[in-house]
Design a protein around this motif. Structure first.
Motif, PDB file in Angstrom:
ATOM      1  N   THR A 164      -4.708  -2.227  -1.370  1.00  0.00           N
ATOM      2  CA  THR A 164      -4.688  -2.223  -2.828  1.00  0.00           C
ATOM      3  C   THR A 164      -5.592  -3.311  -3.377  1.00  0.00           C
ATOM      4  O   THR A 164      -6.410  -3.077  -4.266  1.00  0.00           O
ATOM      5  CB  THR A 164      -3.251  -2.424  -3.343  1.00  0.00           C
ATOM      6  OG1 THR A 164      -2.399  -1.499  -2.671  1.00  0.00           O
ATOM      7  CG2 THR A 164      -3.161  -2.217  -4.827  1.00  0.00           C
ATOM      8  N   TYR A 165      -5.444  -4.497  -2.828  1.00  0.00           N
ATOM      9  CA  TYR A 165      -6.281  -5.606  -3.273  1.00  0.00           C
ATOM     10  C   TYR A 165      -7.728  -5.374  -2.878  1.00  0.00           C
ATOM     11  O   TYR A 165      -8.645  -5.742  -3.618  1.00  0.00           O
ATOM     12  CB  TYR A 165      -5.761  -6.907  -2.652  1.00  0.00           C
ATOM     13  CG  TYR A 165      -6.652  -8.110  -2.839  1.00  0.00           C
ATOM     14  CD1 TYR A 165      -7.439  -8.586  -1.791  1.00  0.00           C
ATOM     15  CD2 TYR A 165      -6.704  -8.788  -4.057  1.00  0.00           C
ATOM     16  CE1 TYR A 165      -8.241  -9.698  -1.952  1.00  0.00           C
ATOM     17  CE2 TYR A 165      -7.506  -9.901  -4.220  1.00  0.00           C
ATOM     18  CZ  TYR A 165      -8.274 -10.351  -3.162  1.00  0.00           C
ATOM     19  OH  TYR A 165      -9.078 -11.455  -3.319  1.00  0.00           O
ATOM     20  N   ASP A 204       0.818  -1.212   0.000  1.00  0.00           N
ATOM     21  CA  ASP A 204       0.000   0.000   0.000  1.00  0.00           C
ATOM     22  C   ASP A 204       0.856   1.268   0.000  1.00  0.00           C
ATOM     23  O   ASP A 204       0.447   2.290  -0.558  1.00  0.00           O
ATOM     24  CB  ASP A 204      -0.947   0.001   1.199  1.00  0.00           C
ATOM     25  CG  ASP A 204      -1.953  -1.138   1.111  1.00  0.00           C
ATOM     26  OD1 ASP A 204      -2.344  -1.680   2.158  1.00  0.00           O
ATOM     27  OD2 ASP A 204      -2.338  -1.479  -0.040  1.00  0.00           O
ATOM     28  N   SER A 263      -3.770  -6.377   1.682  1.00  0.00           N
ATOM     29  CA  SER A 263      -3.443  -4.991   1.334  1.00  0.00           C
ATOM     30  C   SER A 263      -4.699  -4.215   0.972  1.00  0.00           C
ATOM     31  O   SER A 263      -5.681  -4.790   0.495  1.00  0.00           O
ATOM     32  CB  SER A 263      -2.470  -4.958   0.152  1.00  0.00           C
ATOM     33  OG  SER A 263      -3.142  -5.360  -1.024  1.00  0.00           O
ATOM     34  N   THR A 274      -9.530  -2.886  -2.782  1.00  0.00           N
ATOM     35  CA  THR A 274     -10.261  -1.772  -3.388  1.00  0.00           C
ATOM     36  C   THR A 274     -11.529  -2.282  -4.052  1.00  0.00           C
ATOM     37  O   THR A 274     -11.627  -3.443  -4.450  1.00  0.00           O
ATOM     38  CB  THR A 274      -9.404  -1.090  -4.468  1.00  0.00           C
ATOM     39  OG1 THR A 274      -8.805  -2.103  -5.280  1.00  0.00           O
ATOM     40  CG2 THR A 274      -8.319  -0.249  -3.838  1.00  0.00           C
ATOM     41  N   TRP A 302      -7.175   7.559  -3.647  1.00  0.00           N
ATOM     42  CA  TRP A 302      -7.312   6.144  -3.355  1.00  0.00           C
ATOM     43  C   TRP A 302      -8.721   5.674  -3.705  1.00  0.00           C
ATOM     44  O   TRP A 302      -9.704   6.260  -3.257  1.00  0.00           O
ATOM     45  CB  TRP A 302      -7.071   5.883  -1.857  1.00  0.00           C
ATOM     46  CG  TRP A 302      -5.675   5.427  -1.556  1.00  0.00           C
ATOM     47  CD1 TRP A 302      -4.618   6.200  -1.203  1.00  0.00           C
ATOM     48  CD2 TRP A 302      -5.221   4.085  -1.568  1.00  0.00           C
ATOM     49  NE1 TRP A 302      -3.514   5.434  -0.999  1.00  0.00           N
ATOM     50  CE2 TRP A 302      -3.845   4.111  -1.224  1.00  0.00           C
ATOM     51  CE3 TRP A 302      -5.804   2.848  -1.842  1.00  0.00           C
ATOM     52  CZ2 TRP A 302      -3.060   2.957  -1.144  1.00  0.00           C
ATOM     53  CZ3 TRP A 302      -5.024   1.706  -1.760  1.00  0.00           C
ATOM     54  CH2 TRP A 302      -3.665   1.766  -1.420  1.00  0.00           C
ATOM     55  N   THR A 346       1.599   1.740  -3.597  1.00  0.00           N
ATOM     56  CA  THR A 346       0.413   2.175  -4.332  1.00  0.00           C
ATOM     57  C   THR A 346       0.108   3.629  -4.006  1.00  0.00           C
ATOM     58  O   THR A 346      -0.269   4.408  -4.880  1.00  0.00           O
ATOM     59  CB  THR A 346      -0.794   1.292  -3.968  1.00  0.00           C
ATOM     60  OG1 THR A 346      -0.448  -0.069  -4.206  1.00  0.00           O
ATOM     61  CG2 THR A 346      -2.015   1.653  -4.797  1.00  0.00           C
ATOM     62  N   ASN A 347       0.307   3.962  -2.747  1.00  0.00           N
ATOM     63  CA  ASN A 347       0.066   5.340  -2.332  1.00  0.00           C
ATOM     64  C   ASN A 347       0.980   6.312  -3.096  1.00  0.00           C
ATOM     65  O   ASN A 347       0.523   7.341  -3.601  1.00  0.00           O
ATOM     66  CB  ASN A 347       0.305   5.469  -0.823  1.00  0.00           C
ATOM     67  CG  ASN A 347      -0.140   6.809  -0.300  1.00  0.00           C
ATOM     68  OD1 ASN A 347      -1.300   7.187  -0.442  1.00  0.00           O
ATOM     69  ND2 ASN A 347       0.785   7.552   0.276  1.00  0.00           N
TER      70      ASN A 347
END
Lengths: 474, 843
Positions: B658-659, B358, B656, B661, B372, B361-362
């Motif tokens: 990210t996953y 993350d 995460s 989302t 985000w 990704t951030n």
């Protein structure tokens, strides 16, 4: 004013005709397809492949040689044909006994006597069949498409209710079934263009009807329920997601197909009995009947096979003579009737019918005379038993094919094989690349049609080098 | 003065001409081969001249009409009539000559097609305009006049368009516009490089071209540096790629000359060599490109003449020896990802994010000024993570427990639990690996003893979470039970040299574990990458008993090469050793930490399985740019450092943000591989054939009987599948149902499945025997298990979607589930509900 109204009418019809002509010579799909020169004319819309899987001996079918009757003690090497020959409707052209009906319709088509199969070192039926159907020798680095899939991809269905690529008569539960599956595929073109399999033509209707036991009204209700449930659920969230769209679209297509009146074409029981009986020599004959019915409703590519099953049907490792008599009975009347029926209904001109096999057979030679391969059949020098009387070895150097319709020359003999053993092609040999390209030529598919797969342009025939044989067309 | 007879003659003539024109198309198309004749070519070449007449005349007619509009009297009517007639006749001749000219070319390019279509339109409109005008002369009405003017000006517009296309054909599409932005040579070439690069090869980076500097260097210095030489060679390649490959490349080989590789350039074409190293003036290539514009023999024959600078680059290159780079020095035209691992320092400004994934990704989102994406809710999450990790749905109880769980780390705990369900986990990931390792229970090669199954080994490896390096080693240097991958599929008889089992091994190891395509280089030097034929053979030789003779395009060359890893600096292979030893050496080299590629490739694949799209796409082309290089590099480094623990990797990803989302969908499946992708959240996925079969098996009734299982795993004694035992689809041989739903036939390596629905799939689902039989069985069961339709409905939604049906859904469903639904009613409900997007799609 009258002359102007005439003129106006003329103008109207002229422009309409012009626009129609524009439309006819240049379908919009042509702009989108990979290669389509402006104005390329096609002579065929439909292809029917009559597949004689297993290796159909040419000297016992469409290219008979000197006949030697059976008697104990004859030499294998002396036997070229185990059937006498009979005249056909073409002067000086003979077929093997048992193919009289087909012989009578040869004025509608061409017999090719000089097809040469590939030499691949070892005879494995499925390997040669893979090569015949995809034009590529396995193994390949990508999944090679069946010619039916290429056609389905390039031209699409004629009638949207009839799948573009239909394959009748082959089960995968037979020996070498996995190898058969390997080429019954659209490969990298995508499952969309794969074959619609109908292993048993008598049960073909089931493939295009609501599930067995479900009435029409129940089928309708079920579909209605599906639609309504979809609308009530959380659909909006998915927006134009391609998963959702492709599902909706394909379910819609399936529903329409199963409801369409054209699906009746799959119902052999709807054929008048007199006609049905002519075709009813077995599974293959009925497959031809289904092909006829489908073509008349608008099919694109249909393969009807006598079915490949190891050691069965044309794959005669023994008892060649007795088996061939039976095989010819199975194919003679239906093929002739198919051609005649399509001619009568006006479809023959735009339908290319091809009869083919992966290679031929001989009593002595396995493979080619110059490139013999490992022997797979016991064939004694002296024949003392009926079971050794026939063409049992696999011969790749000379093979027969028939072609009708779709622009093919009528009443023509193409190529020639030797009259004495080895009965190999001695004039105008033709190979599979040329066969495929001739089919594509008739259909108006560009010879260099290709798609880039993993960075490599993959052509309909290797390297895009195949050339149609113009002499086949009249 | 208007004459009736003249009118009818003229009209008939026009119609005849129009239809003659179309018949001409047909004659030209059917290959009667008139097109080769001199008369044909001469007439065809008159086209560029001929078109000017109708253009001028029609424009003149329009000009006169405009004068009439302004002067408000019809002084010029007769003149207009004559002009239109001349324009029409001249137009017909232009069209005919144009068709003859197009027969000279080969395949209709899109531009040519457009020109032809529009030009035909012009011809028709000019005919119509002329008719209309004749009518107008006879009987001038306001309506006629308006109609005529519309036709005339439409004709003019279409004419201009046809002219534009025509000029583009002869002079190139940016003939005019290029003059607008002509600053320096450098800018011009760069611009062209960029736009063409994007058209032809996504991923090809634009390279700045410094032509003039080079020239000075070369003419002033005795031995230009390798760097400068490489620069020059790259420029030459760029020029050739952008101006010549269309006709002298893999797709089209005009004059038997290919210019897409140095060997082929030097080989020359049908009239002999085109490059005489050291002497540009004697080189055909140079001579042809420097011919005056419009010259018959100029190259390129289609499109723009090369610029002065480009010609000088070619000349310079030829004069300095027409050298080609050594693979070490070459500045590659293709992007090559770095091989070495890289451990980027975690960003410091992401303290809010605990998971390093993350943090990256951030950083990515910050740099792109994106916010985000929002996180998915618990119900969506649990369904997604169950399907992604074990290929099953949560039971209603499991779902309920999770939803009501108040712990802050409940998601992490859930992931941990799922990963601990070893058998479920293994059954799910077995399909992924079967696809990738081309492993199946049935298939070609088995009957001839040319193929070997590895399921026993594979299942155990997945279940016990075998460390990835060990996994790779046991495949690359196998014992009996894992040898199937390297042994490949052996067909009896002769096969193409590029498909020998040793070559198959090289290709498959390279594709699956190193994300590179060695298939092209198995026949010849690759056209789409820098891999050479010798590289492919060097790698294949590791799997060979003795060195394989190099075959180029299936023809033996008499040459050999030593066994060698694709990046030889990673480690040496001993050519004297046996096959077993060589493969053991390779195994060690493959898993070295220095081989960053191995670890990036697997990380990318796992990421793709879970998020729907890899960091790099396509996942088999790891040279492409990831959407976050830092994220990929960090994850790969971390993965390797932790010993290659796949489950740990999956855990990191699944926990995460990210996953987690909210998922996004794509309009077009091809958008996945677009190189300008930016991360907006997990991608929506479609359930696989196996997931659907298992879903149905758990909820309704097993679709496959135990009797057809080809692999019967020994479940751990403590393990009891919550839904009860049933034959999971991964253990069943391929059949028409699974094929229709997308299971590949594993003839070749498959690293990603087709997820789009199609007609054959829909047919299988609509009336397929297997599916229907299952529905029947299930319906009978449910009828006895549940008292009424209402409870059935609730149960179904609970089991399949983990929620209650809303009132609208209930209303619709109850129409069929009524009070005492018959088995048929239940079947039909199952069918309709199972095919809903909400069930078929992993949100």
């Amino acid at each position: 004013m009258s002359k102007f109204s005439d003129r106006r009418k003329f103008l109207k019809t002229t422009s309409a005709a012009t626009i129609a002509a524009l439309g006819a010579t240049m379908p919009l799909s042509g702009l989108l397809s990979s290669m389509k020169p402006f104005g390329k004319q096609s002579s065929a819309d439909t292809v029917i492949l009559l597949w004689m899987g297993g290796g159909m001996a040419h000297t016992e079918t469409f290219d008979p040689k000197r006949f030697t009757a059976y008697s104990k003690g004859i030499k294998s090497n002396d036997v070229l044909s185990t059937f006498p020959s009979v005249p056909t409707v073409l002067d000086g052209v003979h077929f093997s006994e048992g193919l009289e009906s087909v012989g009578n319709i040869m004025d509608r088509g061409t017999v090719i006597r000089s097809y040469v199969a590939a030499d691949m070192g070892h005879i494995l039926h499925s390997r040669h069949q893979y090569h015949w159907h995809t034009c590529y020798r396995p193994p390949q680095s990508v999944s090679a498409p069946h010619i039916g899939s290429w056609v389905a991809r390039e031209l699409g269905p004629i009638n949207s209710s009839i799948p573009a690529f239909i394959d009748i008569g082959q089960r995968f539960t037979v020996g070498e079934g996995e190898e058969l599956k390997a080429f019954h595929t659209a490969g990298f073109l995508g499952n969309e263009y794969g074959p619609f399999m109908i292993p048993d033509p008598t049960a073909g209707l089931e493939s295009v009807r609501p599930p067995v036991g479900m009435s029409e009204s129940r089928f309708e209700k079920r579909n209605q329920l599906y639609k309504e449930l979809m609308n009530q659920g959380a659909m909006g969230e998915y927006g134009s997601d391609y998963h959702k769209e492709s599902m909706k679209r394909s379910m819609e297509q399936a529903y329409r197909l199963l409801k369409s009146p054209e699906a009746a074409a799959f119902d052999l029981n709807k054929e008048p009995k007199s006609s049905y009986d002519i075709y009813n020599t077995g599974k293959f004959g009925l497959g031809c009947l289904m092909a006829k019915r489908l073509t008349q409703k608008g099919a694109r590519f249909i393969s009807v096979t006598t079915e490949y099953e190891p050691f069965m049907n044309w794959d005669t490792h023994e008892n060649g003579h007795t088996r061939l008599a039976d095989m010819k009975k199975r194919i003679d009347a239906p093929i002739a009737q198919l051609v005649k029926d399509l001619e009568q209904s006006g479809h023959l001109d735009r339908t290319m019918i091809i009869l083919a096999t992966e290679f031929s057979r001989d009593m002595m030679v396995e493979g080619r005379p110059e490139l013999k391969v490992q022997e797979q059949v016991k064939q004694p020098d002296i024949i003392n038993d009926m079971k050794f009387y026939g063409m049992h070895r696999h011969f790749t150097d000379g093979c027969s094919m028939l072609m009708f319709g779709g622009g093919i020359k009528k009443g023509n003999v193409f190529g020639q094989t030797a009259d004495e053993r080895p009965c190999k092609s001695i004039k105008d040999p033709i190979v599979i690349d040329q066969v495929h390209q001739s089919i594509y030529h008739a259909l108006g598919i560009h010879p260099e049609t290709n798609y880039v797969v993993e960075g490599r342009p993959f052509y309909t025939t290797p390297d895009g080098k195949g050339k149609a044989v113009k002499e086949l067309f009249g | 003065m208007y004459n009736k007879r003249l009118f009818w003659v003229g009209m008939s003539l026009s119609c005849i001409c129009i239809f003659a024109v179309f018949n001409t198309i047909q004659i030209a198309g059917s290959g009667l081969d008139l097109t080769g004749s001199l008369a044909w070519r001469l007439l065809g070449r008159l086209h560029p001249i001929a078109v000017h007449l109708p253009i001028g005349v029609i424009l003149f007619a329009a000009f006169l009409e405009i004068l009439i509009i302004f002067k408000k009297h019809a002084a010029y009517r007769q003149a207009i009539q004559l002009s239109l007639l001349i324009g029409l006749v001249a137009g017909v001749f232009s069209a005919i000559s144009g068709l003859m000219l197009s027969a000279e070319g080969d395949h209709a390019s899109l531009l040519l097609l457009r020109h032809q279509w529009v030009a035909m339109g012009v011809l028709c409109l000019s005919g119509l305009a002329w008719f209309k005008h004749a009518e107008l002369l006879e009987n001038p009405t306001k309506r006629s006049l308006a109609g005529f003017r519309i036709l005339l000006f439409a004709n003019v517009l279409l004419l201009l368009l046809a002219t534009y296309f025509g000029a583009s054909l002869t002079h190139g599409t940016n003939y005019w516009s290029s003059e607008v932005s002509k600053k320096t040579t450098k800018t011009l070439l760069t611009k062209k490089t960029t736009s063409l690069a994007q058209e032809r090869e996504p991923g090809l980076e634009p390279d700045p071209v410094f032509v003039l500097e080079n020239e000075q260097l070369f003419t002033n210095i005795e031995t230009p540096s390798m760097e400068d030489q490489a620069d020059l060679q790259l420029q030459v390649r760029t020029i050739l790629a952008h101006n010549c490959y269309d006709c002298h490349g893999p797709k089209k080989v005009k004059g038997d000359l290919r210019l897409d590789h140095i060997d082929l350039i030097m080989k020359g074409g049908e009239s002999g060599p085109v490059v005489v190293p050291g002497n540009a003036n004697a080189s055909e290539m140079y001579k042809r490109i420097s011919l005056p514009e419009g010259h018959e023999d100029i190259m390129p024959s289609k499109g723009k003449k090369l610029t002065e600078q480009e010609i000088r680059v070619i000349a310079l290159w030829i004069n300095t020896g027409a050298a080609w780079p050594d693979s070490q020095q070459v500045k590659k035209a293709f992007r090559n990802a770095a091989l070495a691992p890289r451990n980027p320092v975690l960003p410091l400004d992401a303290a809010a994010y605990g998971n390093p994934i993350d943090k990256w990704t951030n950083s990515y989102l910050k740099a792109k000024k994106l916010s985000w994406p929002s996180q998915t809710d618990d119900r969506t999450f649990i369904r997604r993570v169950y399907l992604d990790l074990i290929g099953l749905l949560p039971t209603p109880k499991e779902l309920e427990n999770f939803l009501s769980d108040k712990k802050a780390d409940k998601r992490e705990q859930l992931v941990r639990q799922l990963l601990d369900r070893e058998d479920d986990y293994a059954a799910h990931w077995l399909s992924f690996w079967n696809d990738a390792l081309r492993n199946d229970y049935t298939g070609t090669g088995y009957i001839t003893g040319g193929r070997f199954n590895i399921t026993n080994w594979l299942y155990a490896a997945i279940k016990t979470n075998k460390p990835f390096p060990q996994f790779v080693k046991e495949l690359v240097n196998p014992e009996k039970e894992s040898k199937g991958f390297i042994e490949g599929i052996k067909w009896r008889g002769e096969i193409n040299a590029s498909q020998r089992t040793e070559m198959q091994a090289a290709q498959n190891v390279a594709q699956v574990f190193l994300g590179l395509n060695l298939k092209c280089a198995s026949c010849h030097n690759s056209f789409i990458s820098d891999w050479k034929l010798t590289d492919a053979y060097g790698f294949a030789n590791i799997f060979a008993d003795s060195s394989l003779e190099i075959n180029r395009c299936d023809k033996p060359t008499g040459k050999f090469t030593r066994p060698q890893m694709l990046w030889k600096d990673l480690g040496k292979i001993d050519s004297m050793e046996s096959r077993k030893v060589k493969m053991a050496q390779l195994a060690e080299i493959m898993v070295k930490p220095e081989n960053g590629r191995l670890y990036r490739t697997i990380v990318n694949r796992i990421w793709k399985q879970m998020l729907g799209r890899g960091l790099v796409e396509p996942a088999d082309q790891m040279d492409n740019q990831p959407w976050s290089q830092d994220l990929l590099d960090w994850m790969a480094f971390d993965f390797q450092k932790k010993g290659g623990d796949i489950k740990s990797l999956i855990y990191s990803i699944a926990t995460s943000k990210t996953y987690q989302t909210k998922s996004v969908g794509l309009k077009d499946p091809n958008d996945i591989v677009l190189q300008n992708y930016s991360f907006r959240g997990s991608l929506r996925k479609r359930i696989t054939a196996e997931q659907f079969s298992d879903m149905v098996g758990a909820i309704i009734d097993p679709i496959f009987p135990d009797s057809i299982m080809k692999f019967k795993p020994k479940y751990s004694p403590s393990f009891v599948p919550p839904g009860g035992y049933f034959a999971r689809a991964a253990f069943v041989a391929n059949n028409s149902f699974l094929i229709a739903l997308g299971r590949p036939n594993r003839e070749n390596v498959t690293t990603g499945r087709e997820s789009q629905a199609n007609l054959l799939q829909a047919l299988e689902l609509t009336n397929g025997e297997r599916f229907n039989a299952m529905l029947k069985r299930g319906a009978t069961k449910w009828q006895s298990r549940y008292p009424d339709g209402d409870s059935m409905l609730s149960a179904f939604y609970s089991l399949s979607l983990g929620r209650k049906p809303n009132s609208k859904e209930k209303a619709v469903a109850m129409k069929i589930l009524g009070n005492a639904p018959s088995p048929e009613d239940i079947q039909d409900f199952f069918w309709a509900a199972l095919l809903l997007p909400e069930i078929q799609i992993i949100d």
